[in-house]
Design a protein around this motif. Structure first.
Motif, mmCIF file in Angstrom:
data_model
loop_
_atom_site.group_PDB
_atom_site.id
_atom_site.type_symbol
_atom_site.label_atom_id
_atom_site.label_comp_id
_atom_site.label_asym_id
_atom_site.label_seq_id
_atom_site.Cartn_x
_atom_site.Cartn_y
_atom_site.Cartn_z
ATOM 1 N N SER A 8 59.489 50.425 7.906
ATOM 2 C CA SER A 8 58.352 50.028 7.076
ATOM 3 C C SER A 8 58.090 51.019 5.942
ATOM 4 O O SER A 8 58.122 52.226 6.137
ATOM 5 C CB SER A 8 57.099 49.921 7.953
ATOM 6 N N LYS A 9 57.800 50.456 4.758
ATOM 7 C CA LYS A 9 57.479 51.257 3.572
ATOM 8 C C LYS A 9 56.054 50.977 3.098
ATOM 9 O O LYS A 9 55.752 51.151 1.923
ATOM 10 C CB LYS A 9 58.453 50.927 2.444
ATOM 11 N N ASN A 10 55.188 50.557 4.023
ATOM 12 C CA ASN A 10 53.851 50.188 3.563
ATOM 13 C C ASN A 10 53.074 51.404 3.050
ATOM 14 O O ASN A 10 53.389 52.551 3.366
ATOM 15 C CB ASN A 10 53.074 49.411 4.636
ATOM 16 N N ALA A 11 52.072 51.132 2.253
ATOM 17 C CA ALA A 11 51.334 52.181 1.549
ATOM 18 C C ALA A 11 50.667 53.172 2.510
ATOM 19 O O ALA A 11 50.644 54.376 2.232
ATOM 20 C CB ALA A 11 50.294 51.545 0.627
ATOM 21 N N LYS A 12 50.142 52.683 3.626
ATOM 22 C CA LYS A 12 49.480 53.589 4.576
ATOM 23 C C LYS A 12 50.477 54.581 5.165
ATOM 24 O O LYS A 12 50.175 55.764 5.307
ATOM 25 C CB LYS A 12 48.801 52.796 5.697
ATOM 26 N N ARG A 13 51.645 54.092 5.497
ATOM 27 C CA ARG A 13 52.670 54.981 6.053
ATOM 28 C C ARG A 13 53.084 56.045 5.032
ATOM 29 O O ARG A 13 53.209 57.219 5.360
ATOM 30 C CB ARG A 13 53.875 54.164 6.491
ATOM 31 N N ILE A 14 53.313 55.640 3.797
ATOM 32 C CA ILE A 14 53.672 56.582 2.734
ATOM 33 C C ILE A 14 52.547 57.578 2.508
ATOM 34 O O ILE A 14 52.787 58.773 2.331
ATOM 35 C CB ILE A 14 54.009 55.827 1.424
ATOM 36 N N PHE A 15 51.315 57.124 2.557
ATOM 37 C CA PHE A 15 50.163 58.009 2.383
ATOM 38 C C PHE A 15 50.140 59.096 3.457
ATOM 39 O O PHE A 15 49.995 60.285 3.159
ATOM 40 C CB PHE A 15 48.852 57.197 2.413
#
Length: 104
Positions: A81-88
């Motif tokens: 997963s590359k979702n924004a929360k994970r990246i954050f």
């Protein structure tokens, strides 16, 4: 020099995690051997670095490199997963490692 050794230890930790994932996928002797060797080298370099760096800071940075690096490898090579929360939150780990270095 101890900081470079600590970074090398973290990179070996990342390689060990990559080989662990590879071993679970293929069960090859090569990936298992590389996993064991990478963990051993990671601990060796960590112990050398901790001769000069306080344990609490060195261990936190080593763990951060391994954790964030492992997650980034998963995103790049294993289509995780590359979702924004994970990246954050990965960014927070990286910023925390940088912050610890700057304060040390």
């Amino acid at each position: 020099m101890a900081w470079i050794i600590l970074i090398i230890a973290g990179l070996f930790e990342m390689l060990a995690v990559l080989m662990m994932n590879q071993w679970h996928r293929q069960k090859s002797k090569l990936s298992f051997s590389l996993m064991i060797a990478s963990f051993a080298l990671s601990f060796l370099f960590l112990s050398i670095a901790l001769e000069s760096i306080p344990m609490s800071m060195g261990y936190a940075i080593w763990t951060g490199i391994g954790a964030a690096g492992g997650a980034i490898i998963g995103i790049i090579f294993y289509n995780e997963s590359k979702n924004a929360k994970r990246i954050f939150f990965l960014s927070l780990i990286i910023l925390a490692v940088i912050g610890l270095k700057l304060l040390g």
